[in-house]
Design an enzyme around this catalytic site. Structure first.
Site, PDB file in Angstrom:
ATOM      1  N   ASN A   1      26.864  -8.117 -30.695  1.00  0.00           N
ATOM      2  CA  ASN A   1      28.130  -8.229 -29.969  1.00  0.00           C
ATOM      3  C   ASN A   1      28.599  -6.843 -29.559  1.00  0.00           C
ATOM      4  OD1 ASN A   1      30.652  -8.833 -28.967  1.00  0.00           O
ATOM      5  ND2 ASN A   1      31.442  -9.728 -30.853  1.00  0.00           N
TER       6      ASN A   1
ATOM      7  N   ARG B   1      29.746  -0.633 -44.464  1.00  0.00           N
ATOM      8  CA  ARG B   1      29.976  -1.860 -45.246  1.00  0.00           C
ATOM      9  C   ARG B   1      30.718  -1.673 -46.568  1.00  0.00           C
ATOM     10  NH1 ARG B   1      29.692  -4.558 -40.805  1.00  0.00           N
ATOM     11  NH2 ARG B   1      27.611  -5.124 -40.069  1.00  0.00           N
TER      12      ARG B   1
ATOM     13  N   HIS C   1      37.227  -2.482 -28.941  1.00  0.00           N
ATOM     14  CA  HIS C   1      36.152  -3.466 -28.810  1.00  0.00           C
ATOM     15  C   HIS C   1      36.583  -4.403 -27.681  1.00  0.00           C
ATOM     16  CE1 HIS C   1      33.184  -6.487 -30.494  1.00  0.00           C
ATOM     17  NE2 HIS C   1      33.963  -7.265 -29.777  1.00  0.00           N
TER      18      HIS C   1
ATOM     19  N   HIS D   1      30.096   5.553 -34.256  1.00  0.00           N
ATOM     20  CA  HIS D   1      30.230   4.110 -34.466  1.00  0.00           C
ATOM     21  C   HIS D   1      29.194   3.621 -35.472  1.00  0.00           C
ATOM     22  CE1 HIS D   1      31.285   0.083 -32.295  1.00  0.00           C
ATOM     23  NE2 HIS D   1      30.900  -0.156 -33.537  1.00  0.00           N
TER      24      HIS D   1
ATOM     25  N   ASN E   1      35.955  -2.190 -40.495  1.00  0.00           N
ATOM     26  CA  ASN E   1      35.869  -3.615 -40.862  1.00  0.00           C
ATOM     27  C   ASN E   1      35.119  -3.818 -42.174  1.00  0.00           C
ATOM     28  OD1 ASN E   1      33.481  -2.834 -39.611  1.00  0.00           O
ATOM     29  ND2 ASN E   1      33.145  -4.807 -38.617  1.00  0.00           N
TER      30      ASN E   1
ATOM     31  N   ASP F   1      26.309   1.912 -33.280  1.00  0.00           N
ATOM     32  CA  ASP F   1      26.809   0.613 -33.739  1.00  0.00           C
ATOM     33  C   ASP F   1      25.886   0.061 -34.823  1.00  0.00           C
ATOM     34  OD1 ASP F   1      28.360  -1.628 -34.073  1.00  0.00           O
ATOM     35  OD2 ASP F   1      27.879  -2.546 -32.145  1.00  0.00           O
TER      36      ASP F   1
ATOM     37  N   HIS G   1      30.783   0.449 -27.297  1.00  0.00           N
ATOM     38  CA  HIS G   1      29.576  -0.270 -26.866  1.00  0.00           C
ATOM     39  C   HIS G   1      29.684  -0.952 -25.483  1.00  0.00           C
ATOM     40  CE1 HIS G   1      32.012  -3.327 -28.761  1.00  0.00           C
ATOM     41  NE2 HIS G   1      31.567  -3.094 -29.984  1.00  0.00           N
TER      42      HIS G   1
END
Length: 435
Positions: free
Chosen positions: A276, A60, A177, A56, A90, A303, A230
């Site tokens: 988050n 970017r 998620h 994870h 993402n 993460d 997570h």
């Protein structure tokens, strides 16, 4: 092909042994070993682990190269002892097509510091409305096997079922998620006494737990593989424990920050602690640690979420959630779980647990066949060397990431990565990147 002789390493904290790395594999194990023309690495007192694998990571690129790139993220990963990372979808554009995942895959190959395995989006644009090109991404050069809308929950149960059915055909994984968005609208931190006192909208534990409960039932019904990203609450740990006892094909991860930090950090209003899912309570941290020890939680995943300064150095309400993690994951996990075992008869068992949760198990889940192997003759020469007795202070501007949003700045942590080897080639030596 280069030859490396590692002298006196303690594999999983055991007795000192020499390793000869040749042609990308561990060619010899023993004592008093040498090889003509070899690079010799003095590993006296160092612990050798299989190269770490992160399931994870946010790199970017493409789209937010001001926060991180595949190259800078790969540097951070190698310095953290990693030989493989799975890059989340993402990005901008979203990794929801074969073209984008192949771009990320190629950038990882060009960097050459870790194996970068792209994760594909579950839905087009992470919008949660239509399935992305799962089959095309699976058949691409990147051979995607994990799909996730991380940062967004696949909240539609029919769509989640369809995704699980689709990836079952090639033994893929949906990584969820877990966040019921109708229960977290406007949420800023964990819902509890601290959020009430600070006047910040709370993120209730049930928002995570309700999605996990739904999804393990869907996975059981379909017979597909589900991975829970997570995990952050005690209730989530118990739901996963029960699901595993029922034979559901579910795996789960916990982050280092959820193993160590709690929601009281929000009292500073420092957005570096905004993440988050949010930091939770002492009871949640204790349950996560126990779940990791007993195997209910399969892996530690970073993460790693770099953010540009303008996205973090602002008011709490406007700050983006996320923390850096790659370079500090092993030390923080040691701090949370096992540092007290160093130098005791229990030390090899502690290092074996670290190897399982941070290398073998994530490699199995991701289908990374060349990673997560025990260090023996014939195994791929992907490994890391750690000084277990070293303590070092995390410096905000001393990390390899382009971003500086580490919650551990100024903290002194145990365990220093001394060297990392990818297919027998050193990517890090004496704590310095070799490319």
């Amino acid at each position: 092909m280069s030859v490396v002789v590692i002298k006196g390493a303690r594999i999983l904290g055991g007795d000192p042994v020499d390793l000869v790395l040749r042609d990308g594999v561990i060619a010899e194990l023993g004592t008093g070993l040498s090889a003509d023309g070899a690079t010799v690495v003095d590993a006296a007192g160092l612990v050798a682990l299989p190269g770490l694998v992160d399931l994870h990571t946010h790199l970017r690129e493409p789209g937010r190269e001001d926060a991180e790139t595949v190259h800078t993220g790969s540097r951070a990963a190698a310095l953290g002892g990693y030989t493989a990372v799975c890059a989340m979808a993402n990005t901008s554009p979203v990794a929801d097509t074969a073209g984008v995942v192949e771009q990320v895959y190629r950038l990882g190959q060009e960097a050459g510091l870790v194996d970068v395995q792209p994760i594909g989006a579950v839905t087009i644009g992470l919008a949660g409305e239509r399935l992305a090109e799962l089959g095309a991404m699976a058949d691409s050069a990147a051979r995607v096997r994990i799909f996730s809308d991380d940062g967004h929950c696949v909240s539609d149960p029919r769509l989640m079922r369809r995704a699980l059915e689709y990836v079952k055909a090639f033994d893929g994984v949906i990584a969820q998620h877990a966040e019921e968005p109708r229960l977290t609208e406007g949420a800023q931190m964990h819902e509890g006494d601290v959020s009430a006192r600070l006047g910040l909208t709370g993120w209730p534990a049930v928002a995570e737990e309700s999605i996990i409960a739904r999804d393990v039932l869907l996975a059981e019904h379909v017979g597909a593989r589900l991975h829970v990203c997570h995990v952050s609450t005690a209730g989530s740990v118990e739901i996963i424990r029960v699901a595993k006892a029922r034979g559901v094909r579910v795996t789960a991860e916990v982050t280092p920050h959820h193993l160590l930090l709690t929601h009281v950090k929000a009292e500073s209003y420092d957005p570096v602690y905004k993440v988050n899912p949010p930091l939770r309570t002492d009871a949640d941290v204790a349950a996560l640690r126990e779940g990791l020890r007993d195997g209910t939680i399969d892996i530690v995943a970073t993460d790693h979420a770099p953010h540009a300064a303008e996205d973090k150095e602002c008011e709490w309400a406007y700050a983006r959630p996320g923390m850096l993690g790659l370079e500090t994951a092993l030390p923080i996990t040691l701090e949370a779980l096992g540092e007290q075992s160093i130098g005791t008869p229990a030390e090899p068992a502690m290092w074996d647990l670290i190897a399982e949760r941070m290398s073998r198990a994530p490699a199995r889940i991701a289908g990374l066949d060349n990673h997560g192997h025990d260090l023996k003759v014939g195994a791929p020469a992907n490994l890391t060397l750690i000084d277990p007795t070293a303590r070092w202070t995390v410096e905000e501007t001393g990390l390899a990431s382009l971003s500086h949003n580490t919650p551990y700045a100024g903290m002194t942590v145990p365990g220093r990565i001394v060297a990392t080897f990818l297919r027998g080639v050193p990517t890090v030596l004496d704590g310095k990147v070799q490319k």
